[in-house]
Design an enzyme around this catalytic site. Structure first.
Site, PDB file in Angstrom:
ATOM      1  N   ASP A 150      14.548  11.284  26.506  1.00 45.08           N
ATOM      2  CA  ASP A 150      14.537   9.733  26.592  1.00 45.08           C
ATOM      3  C   ASP A 150      13.316   9.398  27.272  1.00 45.08           C
ATOM      4  OD1 ASP A 150      15.638  11.377  28.761  1.00 45.08           O
ATOM      5  OD2 ASP A 150      17.174   9.530  29.332  1.00 45.08           O
TER       6      ASP A 150
ATOM      7  N   ASP B 109      11.913  14.950  15.108  1.00 46.20           N
ATOM      8  CA  ASP B 109      12.068  13.692  13.963  1.00 46.20           C
ATOM      9  C   ASP B 109      11.716  12.574  14.665  1.00 46.20           C
ATOM     10  OD1 ASP B 109      12.793  12.686  11.661  1.00 46.20           O
ATOM     11  OD2 ASP B 109      14.578  12.117  12.245  1.00 46.20           O
TER      12      ASP B 109
ATOM     13  N   LYS C 234      16.900  17.992  26.600  1.00 41.43           N
ATOM     14  CA  LYS C 234      18.144  17.172  27.274  1.00 41.43           C
ATOM     15  C   LYS C 234      18.713  18.127  27.818  1.00 41.43           C
ATOM     16  CE  LYS C 234      19.990  13.109  28.161  1.00 41.43           C
ATOM     17  NZ  LYS C 234      19.112  11.779  28.584  1.00 41.43           N
TER      18      LYS C 234
HETATM   19  C1  IPM Z   1      11.070  13.490   8.104  1.00 41.96           C
HETATM   20  C2  IPM Z   1      12.044  12.775   7.460  1.00 41.96           C
HETATM   21  C3  IPM Z   1      13.241  13.703   7.054  1.00 41.96           C
HETATM   22  C4  IPM Z   1      13.637  14.633   8.286  1.00 41.96           C
HETATM   23  C5  IPM Z   1      14.355  13.098   6.238  1.00 41.96           C
HETATM   24  C6  IPM Z   1      13.784  12.463   5.021  1.00 41.96           C
HETATM   25  C7  IPM Z   1      15.576  14.171   5.821  1.00 41.96           C
HETATM   26  O1  IPM Z   1      12.705  11.766   8.315  1.00 41.96           O
HETATM   27  O2  IPM Z   1      10.495  14.438   7.330  1.00 41.96           O
HETATM   28  O3  IPM Z   1      10.928  13.473   9.297  1.00 41.96           O
HETATM   29  O4  IPM Z   1      14.748  13.883   9.021  1.00 41.96           O
HETATM   30  O5  IPM Z   1      13.481  15.658   8.443  1.00 41.96           O
HETATM   31 MG    MG Z   2      11.499  11.596  10.104  1.00 39.44          MG
END
Ligand code: IPM
Ligand code: MG
Length: 355
Positions: free
Chosen positions: A220, A244, A188
């Site tokens: 985005d 994530d 970003k």
């Molecule tokens: C992932 C999960 C984890 C993260 C959580 C459970 C802490 O969403 O492994 O993607 O955010 O890394």
């Molecule tokens: Mg995750």
């Protein structure tokens, strides 16, 4: 005969069921390829809280660090959701990743031909999708300090140092060299200083990889492009929180969160786990799909143990099981000839290893 030490963390919810099936398949493939695997089990998450009062016992950290690689199920569940943040299973997982130094999280999203209809996207958009999301895993806003919540004001800090960006960037370029030689770095940079450093550093790394084409995308736009035209991507490299989010999107593009594995690698050891969660609502019913965990075991053989023939055998056995119409309940609606239980799916794949 070569022998490898594998640490096992089954975790919570469906974790134990799916890991058992992966072990079944690992045993079949190690036997057929002439090496042996020794397993040692460790506790983490809710399972560890119930026994020791801590989500990440010390023995788990030392045990896993001594092993060649770790196979991990899933953690978490409603039962532990109301605990203070430092006791939560998720905190255990983040501390575990940090202690293991696994900075590079590889999340492939591939489409199985038999399951093209399982995606909510049109077949022509997703046929042939093969993306590798490379997510930085132990830095960024998840770990940045200071962090606080005093009830009125709350904040977290997104921080990356140049060496942190360099090591994840190199991983992404190395992977791209073995694939389609394209890296898309997601940031970003139109808003965040940390993203500008990220972008500049990726440009510098690219100079060492003249064969790899580097592009940049704002996060985005990347979220939109993943759904609009996922085939444009080969390797996506990005920071912790963007990765994530984008890896969940990528997994749904291919329609099968129950099939996708992941590897978290670093300089000390590596952790292999399905990208899906512990699904406490279906635990113990024998309906969970073990394929993501079995495929994670295949990644472990390939990346940590150098047993790529064995990994290929698992890949083919999974493809054959799907081609022959075996489906766990989650995929029953997609050309199932026979709906099977978690452990039947493990049996079928283990049997196909030697065919
Ligand atoms: C992932 C999960 C984890 C993260 C959580 C459970 C802490 O969403 O492994 O993607 O955010 O890394
Ligand atoms: Mg995750």
């Amino acid at each position: 005969m070569k022998n490898y030490n594998i640490s096992i963390i089954k975790g919570d919810g469906i974790g134990p069921e799916i890991v058992d099936e992966a072990i079944k398949v690992l045993d079949a493939v190690s036997y057929s390829c002439g090496f042996s695997l020794e397993y040692k089990e460790y506790l983490m998450g809710g399972a560890a809280l119930d026994v020791t009062g801590e989500p990440l016992p010390k023995e788990t950290i030392t045990g896993v660090l001594q092993s060649d690689a770790c196979l991990f199920g899933a953690i978490g569940g409603e039962k532990w959701d109301t605990l203070p943040r430092d006791k939560r299973p998720e905190t255990g997982l983040l501390n575990f990743r940090e202690a293991m130094g696994v900075y590079a999280n590889l999340r492939p999203a591939i489409i199985y031909d038999e399951l093209v209809n399982a995606s909510t996207l049109k077949p022509e958009v997703i046929e042939g999708v093969d993306i590798m999301v490379v997510r930085e895993l132990i830095g960024g806003i998840y770990f940045g300090k200071p962090r606080e919540n005093d009830g009125f004001k709350a904040f977290n800090t997104m921080v990356y140092t140049k060496p942190e960006i360099e090591r994840i960037g190199k991983q992404a370029f190395e992977l791209a060299m073995k694939r389609d030689k394209r890296v898309c770095s997601v940031d970003k940079a139109n808003v965040l200083e940390v993203s500008q450093l990220w972008r500049d550093t990726m440009e510098e790394i690219a100079r060492d990889y003249p064969e790899v084409e580097l592009s940049h995308m704002y996060v985005d736009n990347a979220a939109m492009q993943l759904v609009r035209n996922p085939k444009q991507f080969d390797v996506i490299v990005t920071g912790n929180i963007f990765g994530d989010i984008l890896s969940d999107t990528a997994s749904m593009v291919v329609g099968s969160i129950g099939l996708l594995p992941s590897a978290s690698t670093g300089d000390k050891t590596a952790i292999y786990e399905p990208i899906h969660g512990s699904a406490p609502d279906i635990a113990g019913q024998g309906i969970a799909n073990p394929i993501a965990t079995i495929e994670s075991a295949a990644m472990m053989l390939r990346y940590s143990l150098g047993e790529s023939l064995a990994a290929d055998k698992i890949d083919s056995a999974i493809k054959k099981a799907l081609k022959d119409g075996y489906r766990t309940k989650d995929l029953a609606a997609y050309d199932a000839k026979e709906v099977v239980t978690t452990s039947e799916m493990g049996d079928i794949i283990a049997n196909y290893i030697n065919k």
